[in-house]
Design an enzyme around this catalytic site. Structure first.
Site, mmCIF file in Angstrom:
data_model
loop_
_atom_site.group_PDB
_atom_site.id
_atom_site.type_symbol
_atom_site.label_atom_id
_atom_site.label_comp_id
_atom_site.label_asym_id
_atom_site.label_seq_id
_atom_site.Cartn_x
_atom_site.Cartn_y
_atom_site.Cartn_z
ATOM 1 N N ARG A 73 -8.097 -1.051 4.643
ATOM 2 C CA ARG A 73 -8.281 0.165 3.826
ATOM 3 C C ARG A 73 -9.731 0.812 3.572
ATOM 4 O O ARG A 73 -10.091 1.928 3.325
ATOM 5 C CB ARG A 73 -7.431 0.082 2.526
ATOM 6 C CG ARG A 73 -6.002 0.020 2.804
ATOM 7 C CD ARG A 73 -5.093 -0.134 1.311
ATOM 8 N NE ARG A 73 -3.643 0.364 1.713
ATOM 9 C CZ ARG A 73 -2.797 0.017 1.046
ATOM 10 N NH1 ARG A 73 -3.166 -0.588 -0.321
ATOM 11 N NH2 ARG A 73 -1.421 0.069 1.205
ATOM 12 N N SER A 99 -4.024 -12.870 -5.484
ATOM 13 C CA SER A 99 -2.710 -12.315 -4.892
ATOM 14 C C SER A 99 -1.678 -12.247 -5.651
ATOM 15 O O SER A 99 -1.053 -13.366 -6.076
ATOM 16 C CB SER A 99 -2.846 -12.596 -3.563
ATOM 17 O OG SER A 99 -1.578 -12.268 -2.986
ATOM 18 N N LYS A 121 -4.583 -5.363 3.838
ATOM 19 C CA LYS A 121 -3.523 -4.449 3.510
ATOM 20 C C LYS A 121 -2.719 -3.858 4.547
ATOM 21 O O LYS A 121 -2.807 -4.471 5.641
ATOM 22 C CB LYS A 121 -3.787 -3.520 2.289
ATOM 23 C CG LYS A 121 -4.179 -4.156 1.151
ATOM 24 C CD LYS A 121 -3.130 -4.477 0.249
ATOM 25 C CE LYS A 121 -3.483 -5.088 -1.266
ATOM 26 N NZ LYS A 121 -2.031 -5.273 -1.930
ATOM 27 N N ARG A 140 11.505 -6.692 -7.080
ATOM 28 C CA ARG A 140 11.855 -8.223 -7.779
ATOM 29 C C ARG A 140 13.039 -8.028 -8.462
ATOM 30 O O ARG A 140 13.923 -8.888 -8.738
ATOM 31 C CB ARG A 140 10.673 -8.299 -8.899
ATOM 32 C CG ARG A 140 9.183 -8.970 -8.293
ATOM 33 C CD ARG A 140 8.119 -8.872 -9.442
ATOM 34 N NE ARG A 140 6.820 -9.146 -8.652
ATOM 35 C CZ ARG A 140 6.240 -8.635 -7.874
ATOM 36 N NH1 ARG A 140 6.500 -7.553 -7.338
ATOM 37 N NH2 ARG A 140 5.086 -9.406 -7.410
ATOM 38 N N GLY A 190 4.657 -5.666 3.143
ATOM 39 C CA GLY A 190 3.949 -6.919 2.828
ATOM 40 C C GLY A 190 4.654 -7.659 1.674
ATOM 41 O O GLY A 190 4.929 -8.769 1.651
ATOM 42 N N LYS A 202 7.517 0.226 -7.701
ATOM 43 C CA LYS A 202 7.982 -0.513 -6.309
ATOM 44 C C LYS A 202 8.170 -2.094 -6.709
ATOM 45 O O LYS A 202 8.906 -2.707 -6.351
ATOM 46 C CB LYS A 202 6.935 -0.188 -5.234
ATOM 47 C CG LYS A 202 7.222 -0.462 -3.953
ATOM 48 C CD LYS A 202 6.723 -0.144 -2.775
ATOM 49 C CE LYS A 202 5.364 -0.538 -2.570
ATOM 50 N NZ LYS A 202 4.538 -0.249 -1.284
ATOM 51 N N SER A 203 7.002 -2.595 -7.474
ATOM 52 C CA SER A 203 6.839 -3.985 -7.562
ATOM 53 C C SER A 203 8.077 -4.510 -8.319
ATOM 54 O O SER A 203 8.557 -5.609 -8.052
ATOM 55 C CB SER A 203 5.424 -4.422 -8.426
ATOM 56 O OG SER A 203 4.527 -4.123 -7.774
ATOM 57 N N ASP A 253 -4.276 -1.680 -5.015
ATOM 58 C CA ASP A 253 -3.736 -0.501 -4.268
ATOM 59 C C ASP A 253 -4.405 0.871 -4.377
ATOM 60 O O ASP A 253 -3.905 1.726 -3.611
ATOM 61 C CB ASP A 253 -2.155 -0.484 -4.352
ATOM 62 C CG ASP A 253 -1.471 -1.608 -3.909
ATOM 63 O OD1 ASP A 253 -2.209 -2.200 -2.872
ATOM 64 O OD2 ASP A 253 -0.567 -2.167 -4.288
#
Length: 450
Positions: A358, A174, A354, A33, A101, A28-29, A327
């Site tokens: 969580r 982060s 998050k 990008r 996010g 996903k990251s 995560d």
């Protein structure tokens, strides 16, 4: 209710051995990008293996709204005809980032140094998340932000007409904040410098370099110093997206706790800034091996084989590892429930901001299924009950959080009694094939509204 429709209550029941090959979606990251950097390039970027979850699709639509031509060719093949650094057009409509996010924060960074105005919103979960951590450093470039009280979405950003380069120390670990500042620095003259005291996932730095930006990384006493030279002409790329380690976490962890399981998960990205969960599981005594280790597109990749591991022990997870597995703590807490002894997880206060809180969501749900959990603001401890020791039988609130939903579905696969969740709709944001993939491996999952 789910982020894109009516609630989808689901039940997971004790499963027989999970077996087979689990082809999880693309990372996903890297998918986010790829679309954003493709839109900031001049020419056509081709992407293979893009994660087609709702979060990434929302980012693709946002890039179209800013003027890029984003085309789905089918089968995970996409192309992005970019507009170049500083070439974003002003969108005609509000940018809806759904549940993501990562998406909203990276997109804010990418448009922050262009002389345009954009308004961002999301679902109920995203609109409750803090954006000041992004808008504060973007203000240093000259960007203005106007949002709800507490710095929450919906929010309007006025891009800096004459941006200046910045030097910024990220106050918390982060990757989203770091990446937003670097993306903003693309259209600022001179050098933008980001300092992170704890290393976070480095996909942005790697991919910026691959697209032709001048990026240097230096380890100093102050931390990891990343220097970006602004106003490059990014060159389009052909990107093969590795499989997502965060998605792989679910079939891996389910196999470890379901008796008799043996599952192979091929082509998983093992970037050292992302692989903390797998390191932790092996320290706990998990039968988890790496096969066919190699490098693809500048990222380390391997096939993972996970087998039922009845002798896992609880451990103290090093706080320094948190950034590389932030995560994955929800699903780790599920594994910890079936280990012997206590698993202590510290340095994890980021989990409270998050998609949901969580720590609280997992603690409440685990207790409802017979597992003892202690928590503080920055840590939590799961008291393991050993293999076959979790009673189950509880109903868990997912709070529109895909990882909470999938974690409790995995819990139910090994618990004595079925485990229910109030809404599995958010799963589609990151792992749209979760149900079918786990069912094909042998999991007993059902939707309760059928």
């Amino acid at each position: 209710m789910s982020s894109h429709g009516d609630p989808i209550p689901m039940t997971s029941s004790k499963s027989g051995p999970l077996a087979g090959i689990a082809h999880v979606p693309g990372d996903k990251s890297i998918s986010h990008r790829s679309l954003i950097l493709g839109a900031l390039s001049v020419g056509e970027t081709r992407v293979t293996g893009l994660l087609e979850g709702q979060d990434v699709l929302d980012t693709g639509r946002a890039m179209q709204a800013f003027g890029a031509d984003v085309i789905n060719h089918g089968g995970g093949e996409w192309s992005v005809h970019g507009v170049g650094v500083g070439g974003f057009a002003e969108p005609e409509q509000v940018i809806d980032c759904g549940n993501s996010g990562t998406g909203v924060r990276l997109i804010m960074g990418a448009m922050a140094t262009s002389p345009i105005v954009a308004t961002f919103t999301g679902d109920a979960s995203l609109n409750g998340r803090p954006m000041g951590r992004i808008t504060d450093p973007l203000a240093l470039f000259g960007t203005q932000a106007y949002g709800r009280q507490g710095g929450q979405l919906p929010m309007t950003l006025i891009g800096a007409a004459e941006p200046v380069p910045v030097r910024y120390t990220v106050p918390m670990p982060s990757a989203q904040v770091k990446s937003a500042v670097l993306l903003a620095g693309l259209n600022a003259p001179g050098q933008t410098v980001v300092i992170e005291k704890e290393a976070t996932r480095d996909h942005t730095e790697r991919m910026l370099t691959g697209f032709g930006a001048e990026v240097s990384v230096e380890q100093t006493d102050a931390g990891r110093v990343i220097t970006l030279t602004g106003q490059p002409e990014l060159k389009p790329q052909s990107i093969v997206v590795p499989r997502d380690p965060s998605s792989a976490a679910f079939p891996v962890c389910a196999a470890l706790i379901v008796e008799g399981s043996d599952v192979l998960i091929p082509n998983i990205g093992l970037n050292p800034t992302r692989a903390g969960l797998f390191t932790t599981l092996r320290e706990m005594g998990a039968d988890l091996t790496y096969e066919n280790e190699r490098e693809e597109g500048g990222e380390p990749v391997a096939d993972l084989r996970a087998k039922f591991s009845p002798d896992m022990k609880g451990i103290d997870v090093p706080p320094a590892r948190a950034a590389s597995m932030i995560d994955e703590y929800p699903i780790l807490s599920v594994v910890a429930s079936f280990a012997q002894g206590k698993t202590y997880m510290a340095g994890v206060k980021e989990l409270r901001v998050k998609e949901s809180d969580r720590i609280d969501a997992m603690a409440v749900g685990l207790r409802a299924n017979g597992v003892e959990v202690d928590e503080t603001e920055d840590s939590w401890t799961v008291h393991g009950l050993g293999p076959n020791g979790v009673a189950g039988g509880g109903t868990c609130a997912t709070h529109l959080d895909h990882r909470i939903a999938m974690s409790f579905m995995c819990l139910g696969m090994a618990a004595t009694s079925p485990v229910k969740i109030d809404d599995g709709g958010a799963i589609a944001t990151s792992f749209p094939i979760f149900e079918s993939l786990m069912t094909e491996l042998g999991a007993a999952i059902r939707r309760d509204n059928r």
